[in-house]
Design a protein around this motif. Structure first.
Motif, mmCIF file in Angstrom:
data_model
loop_
_atom_site.group_PDB
_atom_site.id
_atom_site.type_symbol
_atom_site.label_atom_id
_atom_site.label_comp_id
_atom_site.label_asym_id
_atom_site.label_seq_id
_atom_site.Cartn_x
_atom_site.Cartn_y
_atom_site.Cartn_z
ATOM 1 N N LYS A 104 0.827 -1.216 0.000
ATOM 2 C CA LYS A 104 0.000 0.000 0.000
ATOM 3 C C LYS A 104 0.857 1.260 0.000
ATOM 4 O O LYS A 104 0.597 2.219 0.722
ATOM 5 C CB LYS A 104 -0.946 0.038 1.206
ATOM 6 N N MET A 105 1.960 1.186 -0.731
ATOM 7 C CA MET A 105 2.771 2.400 -0.886
ATOM 8 C C MET A 105 3.307 2.466 -2.312
ATOM 9 O O MET A 105 3.380 1.450 -3.005
ATOM 10 C CB MET A 105 3.943 2.399 0.090
ATOM 11 N N ILE A 106 3.639 3.689 -2.726
ATOM 12 C CA ILE A 106 4.199 3.853 -4.059
ATOM 13 C C ILE A 106 5.693 3.694 -3.968
ATOM 14 O O ILE A 106 6.353 4.413 -3.222
ATOM 15 C CB ILE A 106 3.847 5.228 -4.625
ATOM 16 N N LEU A 135 10.661 -0.147 8.041
ATOM 17 C CA LEU A 135 9.653 0.879 8.293
ATOM 18 C C LEU A 135 8.221 0.352 8.249
ATOM 19 O O LEU A 135 7.284 1.124 8.145
ATOM 20 C CB LEU A 135 9.789 2.007 7.264
ATOM 21 N N PRO A 157 4.210 5.591 10.228
ATOM 22 C CA PRO A 157 3.203 6.439 9.582
ATOM 23 C C PRO A 157 3.447 6.533 8.082
ATOM 24 O O PRO A 157 4.587 6.460 7.633
ATOM 25 C CB PRO A 157 3.422 7.804 10.256
ATOM 26 N N ARG A 158 2.405 6.731 7.320
ATOM 27 C CA ARG A 158 2.476 6.604 5.864
ATOM 28 C C ARG A 158 3.470 7.529 5.189
ATOM 29 O O ARG A 158 4.056 7.187 4.171
ATOM 30 C CB ARG A 158 1.089 6.868 5.268
ATOM 31 N N LEU A 159 3.630 8.719 5.774
ATOM 32 C CA LEU A 159 4.498 9.701 5.128
ATOM 33 C C LEU A 159 5.950 9.227 5.129
ATOM 34 O O LEU A 159 6.723 9.549 4.239
ATOM 35 C CB LEU A 159 4.378 11.024 5.891
ATOM 36 N N ILE A 160 6.322 8.433 6.150
ATOM 37 C CA ILE A 160 7.737 8.106 6.324
ATOM 38 C C ILE A 160 8.285 7.191 5.224
ATOM 39 O O ILE A 160 9.299 7.523 4.613
ATOM 40 C CB ILE A 160 7.956 7.552 7.743
ATOM 41 N N LEU A 202 7.206 6.891 2.322
ATOM 42 C CA LEU A 202 7.153 7.669 1.077
ATOM 43 C C LEU A 202 8.389 8.543 0.944
ATOM 44 O O LEU A 202 9.013 8.608 -0.125
ATOM 45 C CB LEU A 202 5.882 8.517 1.085
ATOM 46 N N ILE A 203 8.777 9.184 2.040
ATOM 47 C CA ILE A 203 9.972 10.034 2.010
ATOM 48 C C ILE A 203 11.214 9.175 1.786
ATOM 49 O O ILE A 203 12.107 9.536 1.019
ATOM 50 C CB ILE A 203 10.073 10.839 3.316
#
Lengths: 353, 561
Positions: free
Chosen positions: A74-76, A138, A142-145, A147-148
């Motif tokens: 569930k991440m790009i 990871l 949290p989702r933002l992490i 992604l970064i």
């Protein structure tokens, strides 16, 4: 009835529909006036379509990697474009070495298979390592992490390969067998484009078959459906996630060689734009959905090669081909607004809410 | 036997990781291109220092991760790790000297092998390399064996010397610019033209150690004294500190030369950008990768309104500036509306797409009559402040400083306002925030608009500073740089952004060799930061609590059956 609608439709919805409607009208108006003006002949259009199919089938192969990773994590995977770049960039050295020793022209099939093997190996390795180093620690953050991290990994890989192999544009050697054209059903088709299309279709069939009918494929699908339940059924979730990255990496590496053979050049930044386009294709087809990604890729390739001539020429826009990336990105944004589930995706809509 | 093996595992494994890392920085050319710059003149080139530090760090980790906390085994593991690291490099040198690796790896040159082997060819060089690895390992092993205070002392002393060498380009011109007897003497004592003098390095270590020990001894008394002071006096001390800071900031360009002022303006522009993005990413939690679009809009509006080239409107900078900011805010709202419903990664990609669309449109021949195409727009006049023409970077600095103060003030006021709290609630959980009665549409659009306004302000100053705008100045890297500043500095923390901008934008300007490796280092920094310290260098208190709280509750829920 009217009251119900009034409650549901907000101002932003209306603005969005107006923007969408305007764009659609512009496209229609552009197409009508282009066709009326007769700027292009029938053979032009056929060329556009074939080029679009070849380009699109490369996008499809990359997009499957995005879509599968999105399915399980569930991440790009932002670094997927760099996975795509790493293979053919390394394969370039194999290709030039074989070209210098005339092996490439004497035994073209073996040589091309060797290039594919090296490129796919490197891409697979990079994809595996990226997952292992950058994403695995990871899980559950949290989702933002992640992604970064993915953005960081992407630029790290770009500049790693720039440092290793140099920053110039390297020309892939010409393969004599792939030059020239075939007449298929009375249509002149460039050999390389035909081969790209056929090869990509073959690979996608293999990939789809693998996901759908082997045990590992079934396990991957189970993980993307529900990680906890899959773990309870005795599936090693981490191993399946790694496998997903490996398969995605292989597809991307193969796509990269096809891309390099078609455009005859490689450089360290070559993965960025195709990566974004492939992501667009994955979204277009419904992210998380493998046949959707394949369809989306082909569709995007077609739009990209036909749309500048069809939509924009009629509107009197000069040099419309400069805007083909803008068209692809506009389409991405429009899809994300109006149908975030994509063409084939229904499943995810319920899941995300 | 198996137990002994598992004891050595860490040393070998982490040593190998360290070896691969050093190999990578060798192969991308960092060691060689930093080899011309010295930390200690004549003795220690910067490239070698980086390699040494990596292998020491690897050895340190290897020792720390040893399963049995017995000093001798930890020490042995550190030595093992250092040996493996240098062993890998030795194999690389041997291979490199017999096969021409340069066909594939452009940086694998004989110069690199000479650097690695200390300039000695043949087997002797390899031994030197291995010996250096062993030394690194032994050094880290000693650090582990030592008690807390000397360990900290040594590590920080090394860091001081490294920093002094690294910042030579910053310190030396300042010392020279005063041209007093004392400063000239100090400059001569500490620095050569390239690196610290050996005496300077030793002096620096001694001075640092004394200061550190003094601070260590009196740390507690000073702290308690300060907290025992009455509240009013504490406040006064704080204001006094701010006053000193203000004076330093106002007179800073007078000490710095032309070049350093130029660096300072670049840092300042990025501080502005970072503060803007901080509202969007830091406060509201919306990852915007198309942030450069607003920067471009600000620049182009100023260019179009003030430059005589395309429309010849002939406004001056001060008239164009508010228009640019308003255009930026409007653009923020307009680009914000379509992405209202998106979250996380979709939002990132969509905004990235927007940024690219704007760049492609500006670059295209289609819009050339209005925006100048690839040639851009030139001859933008310099800002004119009450009859005083701001030409030099020193003058532009004050413009940027004023902008930064304004933006910092707005950010601080917003942070604890109703809107700021709404943003942070949204960052934590959109659905819950909405359920609490926060209007998501308005809150999100305000975040985009504020961030875009700041960015446009930065862009406007940029345009008038450079005097011309080109579409190529507004590529995706600007967005990524700003994201790096915000993330590495500390999401949501204002001092973090200033430090982040100074470190990420200032250092590469001071170290010209670094420019090629800039994005490489940023990428590594982003990944490592997210893995080890996701809250950033100077974290914002609330965000730090959020991050760590979330992981704790996460493990708790996972532990429950």
């Amino acid at each position: 009835m009217f009251q119900k609608w009034k409650d549901r439709v907000t101002v932003t919805d209306i603005v969005m529909w107006m923007i969408g409607g305007t764009l659609l009208l512009m496209c229609l108006w552009g197409s009508v006036s282009t066709i009326r003006a007769g700027l292009y002949t029938k053979s032009h259009w056929i060329d556009f379509v074939i080029f679009g199919l070849a380009q699109g089938s490369i996008y499809s192969l990359i997009a499957t990697g995005y879509t599968m990773v999105y399915g399980v994590l569930k991440m790009i995977n932002f670094a997927h474009g760099e996975v795509f770049m790493s293979g053919p960039f390394t394969g370039y050295f194999v290709a030039t070495a074989m070209w210098r020793s005339d092996f490439l022209d004497n035994h073209p099939i073996i040589a091309i298979i060797a290039i594919f093997a090296v490129a796919m190996l490197i891409s697979t390795m990079i994809a595996y390592l990226v997952e292992k180093i950058a994403y695995r620690p990871l899980r559950g953050a949290p989702r933002l992490i992640p992604l970064i991290t993915a953005i960081g990994a992407s630029f790290f890989l770009q500049y790693l390969f720039r440092g290793l192999y140099g920053s110039g544009i390297n020309a892939y050697p010409d393969v004599k067998v792939l030059e020239g054209f075939w007449m298929i059903l009375g249509i002149r088709v460039l050999k390389i484009q035909a081969i790209v299309i056929v090869a990509a279709i073959l690979m996608m069939i293999v990939l789809y078959g693998f996901i759908m009918s082997t045990k590992v494929g079934k396990a991957i699908r189970a993980v993307s459906e529900d990680k906890e339940a899959a773990a309870l059924m005795g599936i090693d979730v981490d191993a399946m996630i790694s496998t997903t990255f490996v398969i995605g990496g292989m597809a991307a590496g193969a796509a990269g060689v096809l891309y390099a053979l078609m455009y005859k050049q490689v450089h360290f930044f070559m993965g960025f734009i195709p990566g974004l386009k492939a992501f667009t294709a994955a979204v277009l087809g419904g992210i998380g959905n493998i046949p959707g990604a394949m369809l989306g890729g082909v569709f995007l390739g077609l739009i990209e090669s036909v749309a500048p001539a069809l939509f924009l020429d009629g509107l009197g826009i000069i040099a419309p081909y400069q805007l083909k990336d803008a068209i692809a990105f506009t389409m991405l944004v429009m899809i994300l607004i109006f149908r975030p589930t994509g063409i084939l995706g229904e499943r995810l809509a319920t899941k995300k809410a | 036997m198996t137990k002994a093996q598992s004891l050595w595992n860490h040393g070998v494994k982490i040593g190998a990781i360290g070896g691969v890392s050093v190999l990578v920085i060798c192969l991308i050319g960092m060691v060689e291109s930093f080899g011309k710059r010295f930390i200690i003149a004549g003795y220690l080139p910067m490239g070698v220092t980086i390699a040494l530090i990596i292998s020491m760090f690897a050895a340190f980790i290897a020792a720390k991760k040893t399963p049995i906390p017995e000093k001798s085994i930890q020490f042995a593991n550190a030595v093992m790790s250092g040996f493996v690291t240098s062993g890998l490099l030795a194999i690389f040198v041997i291979i490199g000297r017999s096969i021409k690796l340069r066909v594939v790896f452009v940086e694998a040159s004989p110069v690199l092998y000479n650097i690695l082997t200390g300039g000695i060819s043949g087997a002797g060089g390899i031994f030197i390399l291995l010996f250096a690895g062993l030394l690194c390992g032994a050094f880290s092993g000693l650090l582990i064996v030592l008690t807390d205070l000397p360990r900290k002392l040594i590590i920080n002393a090394i860091a001081t010397v490294f920093a002094l060498g690294l910042l030579q380009e910053l310190i030396l011109p300042i010392l020279n610019s005063w041209d007093l007897g004392v400063t000239n003497y100090l400059a001569g004592l500490f620095y050569t033209l390239n690196g610290l003098t050996p005496i300077g390095a030793i002096l620096a270590v001694i001075i640092f150690c004394i200061l550190y020990l003094l601070w260590h001894a009196n740390q507690n008394t000073i702290k308690t004294k300060y907290s025992n002071l009455p509240k009013a006096t504490q406040k006064k001390t704080k204001y006094f500190g701010l006053l000193i800071l203000a004076i330093i900031l106002i007179f800073l360009p007078q000490f710095l030369g032309l070049f350093l002022s130029e660096v300072l303006t670049i840092v300042g522009l990025y501080v502005l950008l970072g503060l803007g993005l901080n509202i969007v990413v830091g406060y509201a939690g919306l990852l915007d990768l198309g942030y450069v679009a607003f920067f471009a809009i600000g620049s182009y509006v100023v260019a179009l309104l003030t430059s005589p080239q395309i429309f010849d409107i002939g406004l001056n900078f001060w008239q164009a500036l508010p228009i640019a900011v308003i255009c930026g805010i409007l653009a923020g709202v307009m680009l914000g509306i379509p992405v209202l419903k998106m979250r996380g990664d979709y939002l990132a990609i969509a905004t990235l797409g927007f940024g690219e669309i704007i760049r492609i449109l500006v670059l295209s021949d289609f819009l050339k009559p209005w925006l100048g195409g690839a040639q851009g727009i030139g001859s933008i006049p310099n800002p004119n402040f009450m009859g005083f023409l701001m030409v030099k970077p020193q003058h532009i600095y004050y413009l940027i400083l004023a902008g930064c103060i304004l933006v910092v003030f707005i950010s601080l006021r917003l942070k604890n306002s109703r809107l700021g709290r709404a943003w942070m609630a949204m960052r934590e959980d959109e659905d819950v925030a909405q359920a609490m009665g926060i209007n998501l549409v308005a809150t999100k659009l305000l975040a985009f608009a504020t961030g875009a306004g700041f960015s446009a302000l930065s862009g406007a100053i940029f345009a008038s500073k450079i005097g011309s705008v080109y579409p190529h100045s507004f590529n995706v890297f600007i967005s990524i740089n700003v994201v790096c500043i915000v993330i590495i500095g500390g999401i949501g923390s204002l001092p973090g952004i200033v430090v982040g901008a100074a470190a990420l934008m200032g250092l590469p300007e001071l170290l010209r060799e670094f420019a090629d490796y800039r994005m490489f280092v940023y990428g590594v920094a982003l990944v490592i930061m997210m893995l080890l310290r996701p809250e950033g260098l100077l974290p914002e208190v609330r965000h730090k609590i959020e991050l760590h709280d979330e992981t704790e509750t996460g493990t708790q829920t996972a532990a429950q059956p």
